[in-house]
Design a protein around this motif. Structure first.
Motif, PDB file in Angstrom:
ATOM      1  N   UNK A  12       0.879  -1.222  -0.524  1.00  0.00           N
ATOM      2  CA  UNK A  12       0.031  -0.506  -0.155  1.00  0.00           C
ATOM      3  C   UNK A  12       1.253   1.009   0.070  1.00  0.00           C
ATOM      4  N   UNK A  16       0.668   4.787  -2.482  1.00  0.00           N
ATOM      5  CA  UNK A  16       0.047   5.914  -1.997  1.00  0.00           C
ATOM      6  C   UNK A  16       1.034   6.720  -2.577  1.00  0.00           C
ATOM      7  N   UNK A  20       0.937  11.536  -4.044  1.00  0.00           N
ATOM      8  CA  UNK A  20       1.524  12.498  -2.621  1.00  0.00           C
ATOM      9  C   UNK A  20       2.339  12.844  -3.870  1.00  0.00           C
ATOM     10  N   UNK A  27      -5.850  12.189  -0.384  1.00  0.00           N
ATOM     11  CA  UNK A  27      -5.501  11.199  -0.972  1.00  0.00           C
ATOM     12  C   UNK A  27      -6.669  10.542  -0.556  1.00  0.00           C
ATOM     13  N   UNK A  28      -7.930  10.068  -1.833  1.00  0.00           N
ATOM     14  CA  UNK A  28      -8.909   8.571  -1.419  1.00  0.00           C
ATOM     15  C   UNK A  28      -7.756   7.309  -2.080  1.00  0.00           C
ATOM     16  N   UNK A  29      -8.334   5.923  -1.501  1.00  0.00           N
ATOM     17  CA  UNK A  29      -7.407   4.990  -1.624  1.00  0.00           C
ATOM     18  C   UNK A  29      -8.336   3.933  -1.862  1.00  0.00           C
ATOM     19  N   UNK A  30      -8.624   2.877  -2.719  1.00  0.00           N
ATOM     20  CA  UNK A  30      -9.578   2.048  -2.220  1.00  0.00           C
ATOM     21  C   UNK A  30      -8.673   0.770  -2.657  1.00  0.00           C
TER      22      UNK A  30
END
Lengths: 143, 88, 143, 88
Positions: A12, A16, A20, A27-30
């Motif tokens: 992960x 990410x 950045x 920051x949107x994460x799925x």
């Protein structure tokens, strides 16, 4: 072309970090992970296979569409091969100066991946059955 | 004198996942009377032994992009028949 | 009561891990980071201060609301104290068997945090100014 | 004979961030004629030296939860005046 598909575990942090920057505050994460159940049946493990050449091209199109539609930096990784319960199958990360754009771009990418990227999933159940998962229909046993 | 339109078109057909299992192969060459559409290629594959178990209107891709059944095929195109996708 | 506020750097991995489980296949995450600009001015660093007792209570209410409204496990961490550009100020993670619920719960929590949690931000600009940030109005120099 | 209603209520007022800077303190005790509302407490604080620079209708919290200006205060309540919040 970046490698959107990988046979290795997806970490992960680096995904990410890749979106950045000092200008982007949200920051949107799925993360999609392998569940231990599917339509009431216990899942032991699964295998993802892909039409790799097209999947890479389609992922690239989807990420480009998101980056064109929202002021966001977008990253996408999808794992293929054998996965166990809890393993991360897919990660989408979208960073923007505006959190609305970050959420919207992230959501767009995961929805389009599910619709458009030629990846297939074979689930192995606790009862011994092996099934090609068809999200568009009732499950049918594989041949 | 204009060049005559080719009488036939040969494409590479790729099969994946359950479709490859159904047909027992993941790749084959198919020659069709020209002009030929994606639907014509699907009909050609379904005429092969065991092919009738494939759907009549599967998702297809032509040269790495999603294609409509009505799209025309060109020589050496790569045509993929895609079972329902389950990524993500 | 869990500690929603922390003066230490927030590590993404443990926050995400805290909501994951074999039943939940989708995790939505939001990270808020310190930007290097605000309304056209260059930001050097900032300080978050809080009404800690109420902020903890309000975070707990927000997380409970999200968990009641969606079938999701929710985690929230907000950093306080001195932060530099790029530092993570807030992380929300929401995991669910359904990605719609994960996204909705995550989005709800960050929106409510911004509205309701008594945390204040003082920005230090490159031009020497120091400002209490007021998201509801034009910026005004601090006294 | 019923107990007489108390004639006064004393609350602890907390100030934060820019409001604390404006007033030069982050905590004070305030005694108000009963019954007293949150708005009465705000008026009491604004009557202190420098207090007129605080807004007439700030966000307030009573006992760790957001409160309306019309909410009544009880003895020993903790009343916080909250500048515009900027978390997240």
């Amino acid at each position: 072309m970046p490698g959107y598909l990988t046979a290795e575990p997806i970490d992960l942090g680096p995904v990410v970090a890749s979106v950045e920057s000092p200008e982007r505050g949200g920051t949107a994460v799925f993360l999609g992970q392998v569940r231990n159940h599917h339509e009431g049946r216990a899942v032991l493990r699964l295998e993802y296979s892909a039409y790799v050449e097209m999947a890479e091209a389609e992922c690239n199109r989807i990420v480009s569409e998101a980056a064109a539609r929202w002021p966001a930096a977008v990253a996408l990784r999808h794992r293929v091969g054998a996965l166990g319960i809890g393993d991360t199958a897919v990660i989408v990360a979208a960073a923007s100066a505006h959190r609305e754009a970050a959420f919207a771009a992230c959501r767009y990418v995961i929805e389009q991946v599910k619709r458009r990227v030629p990846i297939w999933k074979r689930e192995f159940y606790a009862d011994g059955a092996v099934v090609w998962v068809d999200p568009t229909a009732k499950l049918q046993p594989a041949g | 004198m204009p060049a005559a339109a080719p009488a036939a078109v040969t494409v590479r057909v790729l099969l994946f996942a359950s479709y490859a299992e159904t047909l027992g192969t993941d790749s084959l060459s198919l020659t069709l009377a020209a002009p030929a559409t994606v639907a014509d290629a699907v009909a050609g594959v379904r005429a092969l032994p065991g092919g009738h178990r494939l759907p009549a209107k599967p998702l297809c891709a032509r040269n790495l992009a999603h294609a409509a059944l009505t799209d025309f095929l060109a020589e050496d195109d790569q045509l993929a028949m895609l079972p329902p996708m389950a990524g993500g």
